[in-house]
Design a protein around this motif. Structure first.
Motif, mmCIF file in Angstrom:
data_model
loop_
_atom_site.group_PDB
_atom_site.id
_atom_site.type_symbol
_atom_site.label_atom_id
_atom_site.label_comp_id
_atom_site.label_asym_id
_atom_site.label_seq_id
_atom_site.Cartn_x
_atom_site.Cartn_y
_atom_site.Cartn_z
ATOM 1 N N GLY A 159 4.686 -0.758 -2.824
ATOM 2 C CA GLY A 159 3.312 0.808 -2.644
ATOM 3 C C GLY A 159 2.769 0.312 -1.469
ATOM 4 O O GLY A 159 1.092 0.805 -1.900
ATOM 5 N N VAL A 160 2.877 -0.414 -0.613
ATOM 6 C CA VAL A 160 1.812 -1.185 0.477
ATOM 7 C C VAL A 160 2.479 -0.868 1.833
ATOM 8 O O VAL A 160 3.242 -0.146 1.826
ATOM 9 N N SER A 161 1.215 -0.258 2.808
ATOM 10 C CA SER A 161 1.483 -0.431 4.209
ATOM 11 C C SER A 161 0.440 -1.484 4.663
ATOM 12 O O SER A 161 0.267 -1.247 4.750
ATOM 13 N N VAL A 162 1.212 -1.508 6.134
ATOM 14 C CA VAL A 162 0.263 -2.088 7.026
ATOM 15 C C VAL A 162 0.606 -0.847 8.282
ATOM 16 O O VAL A 162 1.030 -0.417 8.820
ATOM 17 N N PRO A 174 1.624 5.728 2.085
ATOM 18 C CA PRO A 174 2.339 7.044 1.780
ATOM 19 C C PRO A 174 2.518 7.836 1.306
ATOM 20 O O PRO A 174 4.172 6.833 1.404
ATOM 21 N N THR A 175 2.731 9.247 0.548
ATOM 22 C CA THR A 175 4.589 9.385 0.235
ATOM 23 C C THR A 175 5.129 9.818 1.544
ATOM 24 O O THR A 175 5.931 10.940 1.140
ATOM 25 N N SER A 176 4.689 10.468 2.245
ATOM 26 C CA SER A 176 5.367 11.114 2.986
ATOM 27 C C SER A 176 4.980 10.925 4.858
ATOM 28 O O SER A 176 3.756 9.983 5.592
ATOM 29 N N PHE A 177 6.140 10.557 5.391
ATOM 30 C CA PHE A 177 5.477 10.548 7.267
ATOM 31 C C PHE A 177 5.396 11.360 7.532
ATOM 32 O O PHE A 177 4.911 11.574 9.426
ATOM 33 N N LEU A 178 5.294 12.924 7.452
ATOM 34 C CA LEU A 178 5.883 14.071 8.266
ATOM 35 C C LEU A 178 3.488 14.352 8.161
ATOM 36 O O LEU A 178 3.644 14.621 9.333
ATOM 37 N N HIS A 179 2.839 14.139 6.661
ATOM 38 C CA HIS A 179 2.016 13.993 7.011
ATOM 39 C C HIS A 179 0.884 13.034 6.503
ATOM 40 O O HIS A 179 1.363 12.163 5.040
ATOM 41 N N TYR A 180 0.664 12.333 7.019
ATOM 42 C CA TYR A 180 0.245 10.792 6.532
ATOM 43 C C TYR A 180 -1.476 10.442 6.701
ATOM 44 O O TYR A 180 -1.852 10.526 8.097
ATOM 45 N N LYS A 181 -2.313 9.560 6.236
ATOM 46 C CA LYS A 181 -3.599 9.734 6.320
ATOM 47 C C LYS A 181 -4.202 8.531 5.219
ATOM 48 O O LYS A 181 -3.503 8.157 3.951
ATOM 49 N N LEU A 182 -4.225 7.246 6.164
ATOM 50 C CA LEU A 182 -4.766 6.115 5.746
ATOM 51 C C LEU A 182 -6.693 5.444 5.575
ATOM 52 O O LEU A 182 -6.901 6.099 6.088
ATOM 53 N N PRO A 183 -6.166 4.500 4.882
ATOM 54 C CA PRO A 183 -8.121 4.531 4.332
ATOM 55 C C PRO A 183 -8.490 3.936 5.866
ATOM 56 O O PRO A 183 -10.075 3.880 5.879
ATOM 57 N N ASN A 184 -7.657 3.618 6.489
ATOM 58 C CA ASN A 184 -8.485 2.600 7.275
ATOM 59 C C ASN A 184 -9.371 3.715 8.804
ATOM 60 O O ASN A 184 -9.613 3.467 9.454
#
Length: 330
Positions: free
Chosen positions: A47-50, A78-88
């Motif tokens: 459940g993590v991403s870099v 994120p749960t999709s690579f088609l559209h994702y937005k990260l907190p950074n």
């Protein structure tokens, strides 16, 4: 063959913590020797991403000599690579899967960029023998010879046009370059990562090349690199590579010049030389060090630009040094 669905995540039903999915985008502004890399890694089972946004323009192995550094190791995945937005502040949209993307980033210190990524070709599937002459038909052999092992169990590269704007500490720059992006999925363990090199060169839209090299870390310069996969993009047509060589000249460990020879599927030879303009020693995973170098290139009498990312697994090198130390003790 890569389809529109391959722009999305490929999370298996039995996913474990080793599985990762990545995408990489970048752009450069040659007159300032400036490179910006945009790297996302998702570990879905954890459940993590870099997310790393790095901008550099100096020629040095000192990692602190960068212009901008925003690296996060534990963002929500994120749960999709088609559209994702990260907190950074990074947002990525695939607006025309799998070829076209929109990237918006609003970071810190009055720094942001807004980019349109337009694919200049169909994605190059390194595992498709119809695209890569070096792709074995056997699936197990495909992974073994991917250049990065299971980490490239699924992988495509694509030459793209990048346009937009960069604001760096309040100063605005136009962005307009031909570059290369990629997307990978597979088990990416953090022990015994493969030594490799990911590289490309661009001479406008009509002549570009991209190569994944296997990297024999302990070989002499003439034998260090061999083509694992790659292509030449010429006037809209893709020519898979059959073989090639790359010889890197160094000052210490830092690459300063190179000579490349590539042979495509039609037995045409492509020769490229280059001199380094800037470098960042990138540690995208703790067990490896990457010489992320930006080169001015010459081919066919023209000037182009590209990136050479040499990957050196530290545990592999430590193992050799450690064994030599123990043996020296008698």
């Amino acid at each position: 063959m890569i389809t529109a669905q391959d722009a999305e995540l490929h999370t298996p039903n039995d996913v474990d913590y080793h599985f990762a999915e990545t995408n990489y985008f970048s752009f450069y502004i040659p007159e300032h020797h400036l490179v910006c890399s945009i790297y996302t890694v998702i570990r879905p089972s954890l459940g993590v991403s870099v997310s790393e946004i790095i901008i550099f323009n100096e020629l040095d192995v000192d990692r602190t000599k960068v212009l901008y550094f925003d690296s996060h190791q534990h963002l929500p995945a994120p749960t999709s690579f088609l559209h994702y937005k990260l907190p950074n502040g990074l947002e990525v949209r695939c607006v025309n899967p799998p070829r076209d993307y929109r990237i918006d980033y609003v970071g810190t210190d009055d720094t942001e960029f807004h980019l349109d990524i337009r694919g200049l070709m169909d994605p190059f599937d390194i595992h498709d023998p119809a695209m890569s002459p070096l792709a074995p038909a056997n699936r197990a052999d495909q992974i073994a010879k991917s250049g990065f092992g299971e980490g490239y169990a699924g992988h495509f590269d694509m030459t793209v046009r990048v346009t937009g704007t960069l604001k760096l500490y309040g100063r605005s720059f136009d962005v307009d370059c031909v570059d290369t992006m990629d997307h990978s999925w597979g088990a990416r363990t953090e022990r015994n990562m493969s030594a490799m090199c990911w590289s490309h060169g661009h001479f406008g839209e009509d002549y570009c090349w991209h190569v994944i090299w296997s990297n024999d870390v302990f070989a002499d310069a003439k034998n260090q690199y061999a083509v694992a996969h790659g292509y030449v993009l010429e006037k809209g047509k893709v020519y898979g590579l059959k073989s090639g060589s790359m010889v890197v000249t160094r000052a210490g460990v830092l690459p300063v010049s190179l000579d490349i020879s590539l042979v495509d599927k039609d037995d045409r030879t492509h020769r490229v030389s280059g001199r380094v303009l800037s470098n960042h020693n990138w540690i995208c995973y703790t067990p490896i060090e990457v010489h992320h170098t930006f080169f001015e290139l010459k081919a066919r009498g023209d000037t182009g630009y590209g990136v050479i990312q040499e990957i050196f697994p530290i545990d592999m090198i430590a193992r050799r040094r450690g064994r030599a130390f123990v043996e020296s003790l008698g």
